[in-house]
Scaffold this motif. Structure first.
Motif, PDB file in Angstrom:
ATOM      1  N   PHE A  83      45.011  46.164  43.398  1.00  0.00           N
ATOM      2  CA  PHE A  83      45.273  44.813  43.884  1.00  0.00           C
ATOM      3  C   PHE A  83      44.119  43.878  43.509  1.00  0.00           C
ATOM      4  N   THR A  84      42.902  44.401  43.515  1.00  0.00           N
ATOM      5  CA  THR A  84      41.739  43.558  43.239  1.00  0.00           C
ATOM      6  C   THR A  84      41.153  43.816  41.859  1.00  0.00           C
ATOM      7  N   HIS A  85      41.832  44.606  41.044  1.00  0.00           N
ATOM      8  CA  HIS A  85      41.367  44.834  39.674  1.00  0.00           C
ATOM      9  C   HIS A  85      41.459  43.534  38.886  1.00  0.00           C
ATOM     10  N   MET A  89      52.151  31.832  49.917  1.00  0.00           N
ATOM     11  CA  MET A  89      51.673  32.141  51.261  1.00  0.00           C
ATOM     12  C   MET A  89      50.227  31.658  51.426  1.00  0.00           C
ATOM     13  N   PRO A  90      49.970  30.347  51.293  1.00  0.00           N
ATOM     14  CA  PRO A  90      48.597  29.854  51.394  1.00  0.00           C
ATOM     15  C   PRO A  90      47.987  30.076  52.779  1.00  0.00           C
ATOM     16  N   GLU A  91      48.835  30.334  53.792  1.00  0.00           N
ATOM     17  CA  GLU A  91      48.310  30.573  55.138  1.00  0.00           C
ATOM     18  C   GLU A  91      47.376  31.785  55.176  1.00  0.00           C
ATOM     19  N   VAL A  92      47.552  32.708  54.222  1.00  0.00           N
ATOM     20  CA  VAL A  92      46.730  33.919  54.203  1.00  0.00           C
ATOM     21  C   VAL A  92      45.241  33.576  54.216  1.00  0.00           C
ATOM     22  N   VAL A 108      46.298  42.151  52.467  1.00  0.00           N
ATOM     23  CA  VAL A 108      45.629  40.874  52.734  1.00  0.00           C
ATOM     24  C   VAL A 108      44.122  41.067  52.859  1.00  0.00           C
ATOM     25  N   ALA A 109      43.704  42.120  53.572  1.00  0.00           N
ATOM     26  CA  ALA A 109      42.270  42.353  53.761  1.00  0.00           C
ATOM     27  C   ALA A 109      41.576  42.583  52.431  1.00  0.00           C
ATOM     28  N   LYS A 110      42.202  43.387  51.556  1.00  0.00           N
ATOM     29  CA  LYS A 110      41.608  43.624  50.237  1.00  0.00           C
ATOM     30  C   LYS A 110      41.548  42.335  49.424  1.00  0.00           C
ATOM     31  N   THR A 111      42.593  41.533  49.505  1.00  0.00           N
ATOM     32  CA  THR A 111      42.643  40.287  48.741  1.00  0.00           C
ATOM     33  C   THR A 111      41.575  39.311  49.203  1.00  0.00           C
TER      34      THR A 111
END
Length: 812
Positions: free
Chosen positions: A384-386, A401-404, A421-424
Motif C-alpha cells: 500500500f505504501t510502496h 475520501m478526503p475525510e481520511v 488508513v493507518a498505513k496510508t
C-alpha cells in the motif's frame, strides 16, 4: 554590524563555534568540553547565549573572545536528555531556557546566569488558563503521582511537552510562545494475522493522534494559556519529522505540515458506483502544502502554501500506472475499500455490509486474512505504501475520501479499514516531511525557506503565498556527481546574513545568495531557478575542521595534562595529576564515551600505549603506583552491579580506555592485582577485540603465566567469551585453555578443581546474562560442557563435573 556565531558541533562531543565579523578575522572558540551545542541566541549582537546537550548555558562575549559566564542547570532526579533551547528576552537582562527533551524551564539573569525562576508543570486555574509551578519527584510522589503519569493534555496538573524539533519565540509584549506536541492514543484495531501452533493469532495496534498546541507563557505573572491548533490523525511520526516545524520569530505564526494533499481545482462530487472510481493522476493536480496558522489570538488557519506539487510520475519516481486499476492489486484493493469507507463516514456501515460492494471487498481481502490461503494469494499490505503504488492510493483517498486526512468516525470503522488508513496516513506524513526537511526564516518579515529532499529550496510568504523555487547549481563544483550529498532529515538550512544562506548536508557545507523576489502565487508553476553555489566544506576540509575542533575541545576539557619531557619522572607526575582530575571531572573528561588517557608535551601527544611502554621500561615501584592510581581513579567512577560494562573506548573504537594500563600492570607485577581483575569483570565482551589479541602477547615468564592469579583471570575471560556465544563454546579455543585440557587428560590438573573455577566464574557473570541462552550460571556450565571436544575419559569426567555443578546451581 553584529557578530555572527556559527555552531560547528551540532552532533559532536564538545561545543565549538566560529565567530565572524566584517571588520575582524574569523576565529573559532571552544565553549563546552563535554557536550555539543544545542542552541545559540543573540543578546545584543555582541554577546551570545549558548546551550549544550548536557544542560549547560554559557554567555559568550565576541569582542573579548571569551566566555564570561556559565552555569550547569540542575535537573530533577529522573530527568535526562535535556537538549535545551534558549532565547534572549527583549530587555536583554533575562534568558529563557526550555527543554526539547526533559521537563524543566528556566529564567536566568544576564550576565550572571543565575536562576531567577524555574517551572516544570502547569496547574489549572480554569479552562485553558494555568499557573506555572515546579514540583520535585518527591513532591509528586507525596501526591501519589509521578511526572510520566501526568497528562500532556487538559487536566488539573499537566506537563508542558515542547515539540522536539520546534523553537520557542517571544512576542513584542514579552509573551513567550512555545510549540506543544504530544500523542493521544485512539482506538485499537487488528493490525496483522499470524499462525502459531496451527492457530490464527491476531496482532493489535493503536491509532495515534498527534495534538498540536501553542502555550502562551507570561513570565511576569507566572501563568500560561494553552491554545489548540490542530490534530494529525493516525500518525506515528517520531522526532525526525516533527509535525510543527517552526514558530515565526515574532511569535505570530506557526508552520506545520498540512494534514492531507492540496488540490488545485475544486473537488468534484464523488462518483458512485464503485466501477467509476478513478486513480488517474492529473499532472500537477495535487501537491504537498504547509499550514500557516495565525496564533496572535485563538489559532486559525491563515494560509496553505503549496511547497511541492506531486510529480507527473506520482509522489515518488515510478512510471504512472496505465490501464485498468484491477491490474494492480494494492491499488485495486484500496479501491474496493472506498464504498465501505463512505458508508462508515455516513453512518451507514451496517446497511453496507449486505451490499455487493461489501462482497467485492471480501473477495479481495479475505484470502489475506485466512491462514490456510496464505502464500501467493496473500495481499502484501506493505505494498500500500510502496512507491510504485502509493501516489495512486493517495489520489484515490484525496479524490473520493478526503475525510481520511481530517476526520473519520474511527470507532465504527472496521479493522480492515483501519489497517489501510493507518498505513496510508503514516506514509503520507513521512513523505510530506521529506518536502520540508528544514525551514529557516529570512530577513524579510513573514518570509521563510523550505528545503526538500529533492535538493530544491522554496521561498514562502505567510500571506502572499509561494515564491520561486531554487535549485543549487552544484554541477560546476569540484567533486560533483557521486560525491555530492544526498539530502536527508539531518540536512538543514541556515540563515547567514541578508540574502545569504547556507546548507549543511552531511560533511558538506554550501553557501548561496538568493535574489529578492516580489513574485508570489497561490500555486507554483515555474521550473526551479539555478542559483550559483559556493562549496565551503568538502570531505577533506571536513576532516581538517573536525581535527581542529578536537584540538580546541581537548584544550578546555579537564584532563589536559602537560609535561615537560618524556622521562619516567615526568610521566609519573603527569599521571598523578590526571588521576586527580578524573576523580572530580570524570563526565567532562570522558564526554561521548570516547576518551584515551594522554599526556601533552608541547604539540606532541603521548598516548596510553606510549606512556605504559615508558613506565614498563622504567619498572620502578613509583611507576607501578602511578598506573595503579590511574586505574583506581577510573574504576571509582564506574557503575557497579548487573549489566555494568565498559562504555569508554579510544578514538579507534577498538581499544577500551585503561585496558593498556591494566595489561601494563600485569606485566610489571607478574600477577593480576585486585584492581586489574575488577577492571576485567566490567568487560564489554560484545565489542572487545583488544583483550584477546593483547592477552596472547603478554610479556610474562612461564612461571608467571602459570600463577593462580592469572589462571583465575583466564577462567573469567573465557567464561565471558563463551557466554557471549559469538565465538562458539569450545573451551580449547579461548585464552590458552587447550593447555589446561591437556593437563586434565594427563592427570596434572584435577577436573573437579577446573569445574569449580568455572562454576565460580559463571555465578559471578550470571547477572550480566541478558541474552538467551545461557539464561543463568547453570545453563552456561552446560554450554561449556557441551562444547568440550575429545573422547578421553578425563574429558568425560570434566563434562560430568561441570554438569553436576550446573544441577547444583539449578537446585539452589
Amino acid at each position: 554590524m553584529s557578530y555572527r556565531v556559527r555552531n560547528m558541533t551540532k552532533y559532536g562531543d564538545g561545543g565549538v563555534v566560529e565567530v565572524s565579523h566584517t571588520s575582524e578575522k574569523t576565529f573559532k572558540l571552544a565553549i563546552f568540553a563535554d557536550s555539543n551545542i544545542e542552541d545559540v541566541a543573540s543578546v545584543d549582537g555582541r554577546q551570545f547565549l549558548l546551550t549544550s546537550g548536557a544542560g549547560d548555558v554559557a554567555l559568550l562575549d565576541c569582542e573579548r573572545k571569551k566566555v564570561i559566564a556559565r552555569t550547569r542547570l540542575p535537573m530533577h532526579r529522573f530527568e535526562s536528555m535535556f537538549r535545551p533551547g534558549v532565547l534572549a528576552l527583549e530587555e536583554r537582562s533575562k534568558a529563557f531556557v526550555w527543554p526539547r527533551e526533559g521537563r524543566s524551564f528556566f529564567v536566568l539573569d544576564i550576565p550572571s546566569l543565575e536562576i531567577d525562576n524555574r517551572f516544570s508543570l502547569a496547574e489549572q486555574i480554569e479552562g485553558d488558563k494555568y499557573r506555572l509551578i515546579d514540583l520535585t519527584d518527591e513532591e509528586l510522589l507525596a501526591q501519589r503521582n509521578s511526572y510520566n503519569n501526568l497528562p500532556a493534555s487538559e487536566g488539573p496538573l499537566r506537563r508542558i511537552p515542547v515539540s522536539r524539533q520546534g523553537n520557542c519565540a517571544v512576542r513584542a509584549d514579552g509573551t513567550i510562545i512555545a510549540p506543544i506536541e504530544y500523542i493521544q492514543h485512539g482506538r485499537e484495531y487488528v493490525s496483522d494475522y499470524q499462525v502459531k501452533n496451527g492457530k490464527k493469532i491476531s496482532s493489535t495496534n493503536t491509532l495515534r493522534h498527534t495534538i498540536i498546541e501553542i502555550c502562551e507563557i507570561d513570565l511576569n505573572k507566572k501563568k500560561c494559556k494553552f491554545n489548540k491548533i490542530t490534530t494529525y490523525n493516525g500518525t506515528t511520526i517520531g522526532p525526525r519529522y516533527s509535525l510543527l516545524d517552526t514558530i515565526s520569530p515574532d511569535g505570530k505564526f506557526a508552520i506545520g505540515l498540512s494534514r492531507g494533499p492540496r488540490r488545485k481545482t475544486k473537488t468534484p462530487e464523488t462518483r458512485w458506483p464503485l466501477d467509476s472510481i478513478s486513480c488517474a493522476m492529473p499532472a500537477g493536480e495535487y501537491a504537498y502544502s504547509l499550514d500557516v496558522w495565525d496564533i496572535t489570538s485563538t489559532p486559525k488557519l491563515h494560509r496553505q502554501p503549496v511547497i511541492q506539487p506531486f510529480r507527473d510520475s506520482g509522489l515518488i519516481k515510478e512510471p504512472r500506472l496505465d490501464g485498468d486499476v484491477s491490474d494492480f492489486s494494492p491499488v485495486h484493493a484500496v479501491a474496493t475499500l472506498m464504498s465501505g469507507m463512505r458508508a462508515a463516514a455516513d453512518g451507514k456501515l451496517d446497511d453496507w455490509r449486505e451490499s455487493s460492494d461489501s462482497q467485492s471487498e471480501n473477495e479481495v481481502f479475505v484470502p489475506s486474512e485466512t491462514p490456510g490461503s496464505w502464500g501467493t494469494t496473500r495481499l502484501a499490505e506493505g505494498d500500500f505504501t510502496h512507491f510504485r503504488f502509493f501516489g495512486h492510493i493517495v489520489h484515490l483517498f484525496a479524490r473520493h475520501m478526503p475525510e481520511v486526512f481530517h476526520a473519520m468516525p474511527w470507532d465504527v470503522m472496521t479493522d480492515r479499514q483501519m489497517r489501510v488508513v493507518a498505513k496510508t496516513l503514516k506514509a503520507f506524513y513521512a513523505y510530506a516531511g521529506g518536502e520540508a526537511i528544514s525551514i529557516v526564516w529570512t530577513d524579510d518579515p513573514g518570509t521563510f525557506l523550505t528545503l526538500t529532499h529533492h535538493g530544491t529550496i522554496r521561498e514562502v510568504h505567510v500571506t502572499k503565498g509561494v515564491g520561486p523555487e531554487y535549485r543549487l547549481d552544484l554541477a560546476a563544483l569540484p567533486g560533483s556527481g557521486s560525491n555530492l550529498p544526498k539530502l536527508s532529515s539531518g540536512s538543514r538550512l541556515e540563515y547567514v546574513h541578508e540574502r545569504t544562506f547556507a546548507l549543511e548536508a552531511g560533511v558538506f557545507r554550501f553557501e548561496f545568495e538568493l535574489p529578492r523576489t516580489r513574485e508570489y502565487s497561490a500555486w507554483p508553476s515555474s521550473p526551479p531557478v539555478p542559483v550559483p553555489t559556493k562549496l565551503t566544506r568538502d570531505r577533506e576540509s571536513y576532516k581538517r575542521e573536525k581535527n581542529a575542533i578536537k584540538r580546541l575541545i581537548r584544550q578546555i576539557r579537564p584532563g589536559f595534562v602537560k609535561i615537560k619531557s618524556e622521562n619516567p619522572e615526568e610521566i609519573i607526575s603527569g599521571l598523578r595529576k590526571l588521576a586527580a582530575e578524573i576523580q572530580v571531572s570524570f563526565r567532562e573528561i570522558t564526554a561521548g564515551n570516547v576518551w584515551e588517557p594522554v599526556l601533552h608535551k608541547g604539540k606532541k601527544t603521548i598516548g596510553e600505549e606510549a606512556f605504559c611502554g615508558i613506565l614498563k621500561n622504567d619498572g620502578s615501584a613509583k611507576a607501578i603506583a602511578a598506573l595503579s592510581t590511574l586505574l583506581d581513579a577510573f574504576l571509582a567512577q564506574q557503575k557497579t552491579g548487573a549489566l555494568s560494562f565498559w562504555k569508554i573506548f579510544h578514538d579507534d573504537d577498538q581499544t577500551p580506555a585503561l585496558a593498556p594500563t591494566a595489561f601494563a600492570l600485569i606485566e610489571l607485577t607478574g600477577t593480576v592485582p585486585d584492581n586489574v581483575f575488577r577492571f576485567f569483570t566490567l568487560r564489554d565482551v560484545e565489542h572487545d577485540v583488544y583483550t584477546r589479541d593483547r592477552f596472547a602477547n603478554l610479556d610474562l615468564t612461564e612461571e608467571q603465566r602459570a600463577s593462580p592469579a592469572l589462571f583465575r583471570l583466564r577462567v573469567r575471560l573465557a567464561t565471558q567469551d563463551i557466554a557471549d556465544g559469538s565465538r562458539g563454546s569450545n573451551l580449547a579455543e579461548f585464552f590458552g585453555f587447550d593447555h589446561e585440557l591437556k593437563s586434565v587428560i594427563s592427570g596434572e590438573l584435577n577436573a573437579a578443581h577446573l569445574a569449580d573455577m568455572f562454576a565460580e566464574a559463571a555465578s559471578a557473570e550470571a547477572p550480566n546474562f541478558y541474552w538467551d541462552p545461557p539464561h543463568d550460571a547453570g545453563g552456561l556450565l552446560k554450554i561449556i560442557a557441551g562444547g568440550l571436544q575429545g573422547n578421553e575419559p578425563e574429558i568425560a569426567t570434566l563434562k560430568s563435573e561441570l554438569r553436576k555443578r550446573s544441577n547444583l546451581i539449578a537446585g539452589s
